[in-house]
Design a protein around this motif. Structure first.
Motif, PDB file in Angstrom:
ATOM      1  N   ARG A 128       0.838  -1.200   0.000  1.00 25.75           N
ATOM      2  CA  ARG A 128       0.000   0.000   0.000  1.00 25.75           C
ATOM      3  C   ARG A 128       0.875   1.252   0.000  1.00 25.75           C
ATOM      4  NH1 ARG A 128      -5.552  -0.585   1.802  1.00 25.75           N
ATOM      5  NH2 ARG A 128      -5.409   1.600   2.404  1.00 25.75           N
ATOM      6  N   ASP A 129       0.482   2.213  -0.805  1.00 26.27           N
ATOM      7  CA  ASP A 129       1.254   3.453  -0.889  1.00 26.27           C
ATOM      8  C   ASP A 129       1.126   4.290   0.375  1.00 26.27           C
ATOM      9  OD1 ASP A 129       2.156   2.803  -3.423  1.00 26.27           O
ATOM     10  OD2 ASP A 129       0.535   3.888  -4.445  1.00 26.27           O
ATOM     11  N   ASP A 130       0.097   4.020   1.191  1.00 26.58           N
ATOM     12  CA  ASP A 130      -0.070   4.784   2.425  1.00 26.58           C
ATOM     13  C   ASP A 130       0.634   4.124   3.614  1.00 26.58           C
ATOM     14  OD1 ASP A 130      -1.711   2.596   2.771  1.00 26.58           O
ATOM     15  OD2 ASP A 130      -3.546   3.738   3.186  1.00 26.58           O
ATOM     16  N   ALA A 131       1.398   3.069   3.356  1.00 24.56           N
ATOM     17  CA  ALA A 131       2.091   2.381   4.447  1.00 24.56           C
ATOM     18  C   ALA A 131       3.200   3.251   5.031  1.00 24.56           C
ATOM     19  CB  ALA A 131       2.681   1.068   3.938  1.00 24.56           C
ATOM     20  N   ASP A 132       3.366   3.171   6.344  1.00 15.57           N
ATOM     21  CA  ASP A 132       4.430   3.920   7.023  1.00 15.57           C
ATOM     22  C   ASP A 132       5.417   2.926   7.632  1.00 15.57           C
ATOM     23  OD1 ASP A 132       6.071   5.545   8.457  1.00 15.57           O
ATOM     24  OD2 ASP A 132       4.482   6.610   9.529  1.00 15.57           O
ATOM     25  N   PRO A 133       6.532   2.661   6.943  1.00 13.56           N
ATOM     26  CA  PRO A 133       7.492   1.690   7.479  1.00 13.56           C
ATOM     27  C   PRO A 133       8.133   2.132   8.792  1.00 13.56           C
ATOM     28  CG  PRO A 133       8.409   2.838   5.574  1.00 13.56           C
ATOM     29  CD  PRO A 133       6.968   3.214   5.649  1.00 13.56           C
ATOM     30  N   ALA A 134       8.099   3.429   9.073  1.00 17.58           N
ATOM     31  CA  ALA A 134       8.685   3.910  10.327  1.00 17.58           C
ATOM     32  C   ALA A 134       7.883   3.409  11.527  1.00 17.58           C
ATOM     33  CB  ALA A 134       8.744   5.435  10.331  1.00 17.58           C
ATOM     34  N   PRO A 176      17.543 -16.296  11.198  1.00 22.38           N
ATOM     35  CA  PRO A 176      16.181 -16.196  11.728  1.00 22.38           C
ATOM     36  C   PRO A 176      16.139 -16.058  13.242  1.00 22.38           C
ATOM     37  CG  PRO A 176      16.656 -18.440  11.012  1.00 22.38           C
ATOM     38  CD  PRO A 176      17.788 -17.585  10.527  1.00 22.38           C
ATOM     39  N   GLN A 177      17.270 -16.262  13.907  1.00 20.76           N
ATOM     40  CA  GLN A 177      17.314 -16.057  15.360  1.00 20.76           C
ATOM     41  C   GLN A 177      17.567 -14.592  15.735  1.00 20.76           C
ATOM     42  OE1 GLN A 177      19.118 -18.949  14.074  1.00 20.76           O
ATOM     43  NE2 GLN A 177      17.179 -19.996  14.511  1.00 20.76           N
ATOM     44  N   THR A 178      17.802 -13.740  14.760  1.00 26.49           N
ATOM     45  CA  THR A 178      18.097 -12.335  15.038  1.00 26.49           C
ATOM     46  C   THR A 178      16.895 -11.649  15.694  1.00 26.49           C
ATOM     47  OG1 THR A 178      19.518 -12.264  13.077  1.00 26.49           O
ATOM     48  CG2 THR A 178      18.850 -10.144  14.036  1.00 26.49           C
ATOM     49  N   PRO A 179      17.099 -10.984  16.839  1.00 30.95           N
ATOM     50  CA  PRO A 179      15.980 -10.283  17.483  1.00 30.95           C
ATOM     51  C   PRO A 179      15.723  -8.923  16.837  1.00 30.95           C
ATOM     52  CG  PRO A 179      17.950  -9.995  18.787  1.00 30.95           C
ATOM     53  CD  PRO A 179      18.322 -10.922  17.653  1.00 30.95           C
ATOM     54  N   GLY A 180      14.518  -8.430  17.020  1.00 35.41           N
ATOM     55  CA  GLY A 180      14.180  -7.119  16.468  1.00 35.41           C
ATOM     56  C   GLY A 180      15.075  -6.026  16.999  1.00 35.41           C
ATOM     57  N   THR A 181      15.522  -6.144  18.234  1.00 37.91           N
ATOM     58  CA  THR A 181      16.361  -5.105  18.835  1.00 37.91           C
ATOM     59  C   THR A 181      17.714  -4.962  18.140  1.00 37.91           C
ATOM     60  OG1 THR A 181      17.063  -6.770  20.465  1.00 37.91           O
ATOM     61  CG2 THR A 181      15.318  -5.243  21.127  1.00 37.91           C
ATOM     62  N   ALA A 182      18.098  -5.958  17.327  1.00 37.34           N
ATOM     63  CA  ALA A 182      19.398  -5.904  16.658  1.00 37.34           C
ATOM     64  C   ALA A 182      19.352  -5.195  15.309  1.00 37.34           C
ATOM     65  CB  ALA A 182      19.934  -7.326  16.454  1.00 37.34           C
ATOM     66  N   ILE A 183      18.175  -4.763  14.889  1.00 30.04           N
ATOM     67  CA  ILE A 183      18.019  -4.171  13.555  1.00 30.04           C
ATOM     68  C   ILE A 183      18.093  -2.647  13.639  1.00 30.04           C
ATOM     69  CG2 ILE A 183      16.514  -3.988  11.537  1.00 30.04           C
ATOM     70  CD1 ILE A 183      17.724  -6.773  12.068  1.00 30.04           C
ATOM     71  N   ASP A 184      19.088  -2.088  12.981  1.00 30.98           N
ATOM     72  CA  ASP A 184      19.226  -0.627  12.977  1.00 30.98           C
ATOM     73  C   ASP A 184      18.392  -0.045  11.834  1.00 30.98           C
ATOM     74  OD1 ASP A 184      20.685  -0.878  10.575  1.00 30.98           O
ATOM     75  OD2 ASP A 184      22.586  -0.940  11.643  1.00 30.98           O
ATOM     76  N   PRO A 185      18.212   1.285  11.793  1.00 35.81           N
ATOM     77  CA  PRO A 185      17.346   1.898  10.769  1.00 35.81           C
ATOM     78  C   PRO A 185      17.760   1.576   9.340  1.00 35.81           C
ATOM     79  CG  PRO A 185      17.769   3.466  12.528  1.00 35.81           C
ATOM     80  CD  PRO A 185      18.659   2.292  12.800  1.00 35.81           C
ATOM     81  N   ALA A 186      19.061   1.575   9.058  1.00 39.68           N
ATOM     82  CA  ALA A 186      19.508   1.313   7.686  1.00 39.68           C
ATOM     83  C   ALA A 186      19.161  -0.109   7.258  1.00 39.68           C
ATOM     84  CB  ALA A 186      21.011   1.545   7.566  1.00 39.68           C
ATOM     85  N   ARG A 187      19.360  -1.053   8.163  1.00 33.97           N
ATOM     86  CA  ARG A 187      19.046  -2.450   7.820  1.00 33.97           C
ATOM     87  C   ARG A 187      17.546  -2.641   7.674  1.00 33.97           C
ATOM     88  NH1 ARG A 187      22.691  -7.301   9.634  1.00 33.97           N
ATOM     89  NH2 ARG A 187      23.592  -6.666   7.656  1.00 33.97           N
ATOM     90  N   TRP A 188      16.760  -1.963   8.507  1.00 31.29           N
ATOM     91  CA  TRP A 188      15.310  -2.062   8.367  1.00 31.29           C
ATOM     92  C   TRP A 188      14.852  -1.495   7.031  1.00 31.29           C
ATOM     93  CZ3 TRP A 188      11.095  -4.414   9.050  1.00 31.29           C
ATOM     94  CH2 TRP A 188       9.876  -3.809   8.749  1.00 31.29           C
ATOM     95  N   THR A 189      15.398  -0.361   6.631  1.00 32.55           N
ATOM     96  CA  THR A 189      15.027   0.229   5.350  1.00 32.55           C
ATOM     97  C   THR A 189      15.314  -0.731   4.198  1.00 32.55           C
ATOM     98  OG1 THR A 189      15.384   2.495   6.138  1.00 32.55           O
ATOM     99  CG2 THR A 189      15.450   2.149   3.754  1.00 32.55           C
ATOM    100  N   ALA A 190      16.469  -1.392   4.258  1.00 36.87           N
ATOM    101  CA  ALA A 190      16.820  -2.356   3.220  1.00 36.87           C
ATOM    102  C   ALA A 190      15.859  -3.548   3.225  1.00 36.87           C
ATOM    103  CB  ALA A 190      18.256  -2.828   3.406  1.00 36.87           C
ATOM    104  N   LEU A 191      15.503  -4.043   4.427  1.00 32.26           N
ATOM    105  CA  LEU A 191      14.565  -5.151   4.534  1.00 32.26           C
ATOM    106  C   LEU A 191      13.203  -4.771   3.972  1.00 32.26           C
ATOM    107  CD1 LEU A 191      14.938  -6.843   8.058  1.00 32.26           C
ATOM    108  CD2 LEU A 191      14.935  -7.995   5.845  1.00 32.26           C
TER     109      LEU A 191
END
Length: 272
Positions: A128-134, A176-191
């Motif tokens: 959806r174009d209205d999605a907010d990944p932040a 797949p064992q990586t926790p959410g707390t280990a994901i920085d903003p740049a890696r999240w944007t790429a994902l």
């Protein structure tokens, strides 16, 4: 359970054949009889998908909400519609086409507050174009749960299912064992960007393809994948088979009753 790209394809198809016209709605099974009576004969104004949820918006601020779940499916054809056989929850008939719905988890009529409440409990839909990944990132980053669980949490990422979660993590080189707390903003944007691109491709193709050009059957001179889900993938349902990138046998594990697949070499466990 169908992933989000399938629901977006259904929304587009239903819009194409029914929107803008009065629609006759019935429930041969009877379980949706009262809901059908509320919308039958009204004009279907538009359709939309939000994650794994399908919405048919009728005039008079009535919306039919469908969630297919594990067993739900639509069939369609041109009029005249065949006589219903078995447990048919809902039949729609427009000027030239019919739709038949069987086995959904949800099939109900919502008013505007009900639609708002549904949207409020869902996360960002990559299609959806209205999605907010932040917003999705804030929820994911605050959790110590493993990434597959977070990506499939519909209150975080709406529409992502088991196949996309397994595949996008492989493509990112994340265990797949990586926790959410280990994901920085740049890696999240790429994902997020990769997931969005893969799901958009799924809408166009009608199947899930996740391999890069150099790993297709043609490029690698290998046999195409044979699976009821279709599509070429890196790890999903390939346990024990060689990784298409490095040759390491694909591993399989379980998380909350769901199968996970990964390459131990391409997706090394996080070290502390």
């Amino acid at each position: 359970m169908p992933e989000g790209h399938t629901i977006h394809r259904l929304a587009a198809r239903h819009r194409e054949i029914l929107a803008g016209h009065p629609v006759a709605v019935t429930s041969p099974q009877g379980r949706f009889a009262s809901g059908a009576a509320l919308v039958s004969g009204r004009v279907l104004r538009d359709t939309e998908a939000y994650g794994k949820h399908l919405l048919h918006h009728y005039e008079g601020d009535r919306t039919v909400h469908v969630h297919l779940g594990l067993y739900g499916k639509f069939a369609e054809g041109t009029l005249p519609a065949p006589a219903p056989v078995g447990q048919v929850r809902m039949v729609l008939a427009g000027p030239a086409h019919w739709l038949e719905l069987r086995g959904p988890t949800a099939c109900e009529v919502l008013d505007p507050p009900g639609v708002d409440a549904l949207r409020a409990r869902l996360g960002a839909d990559p299609l959806r174009d209205d999605a907010d990944p932040a917003v999705a990132y804030r929820r994911l980053r605050s959790s110590t749960k493993a990434l597959p669980a977070l990506l499939m949490d519909q209150s975080i990422v709406a529409g992502c299912g088991l196949i996309y979660a397994n595949e996008v993590l492989f493509r990112a080189g994340l265990s797949p064992q990586t926790p959410g707390t280990a994901i920085d903003p740049a890696r999240w944007t790429a994902l997020w960007d990769d997931l969005r691109a893969l799901m958009k491709e799924g809408v166009l193709r009608g199947r899930i393809d996740t391999v890069h050009t150099e790993h297709t059957p043609e490029a690698m001179r290998r046999a195409p994948r044979v699976d009821r889900h279709g599509g070429e993938v890196y790890v999903y349902r390939r346990p024990g088979q060689p990784c298409l990138v490095c040759g390491t046998p694909v591993a399989r594990g379980a998380m909350a009753g769901r199968n996970l697949y990964w390459c131990p070499t391409c997706q090394p466990a996080r070290t502390r």
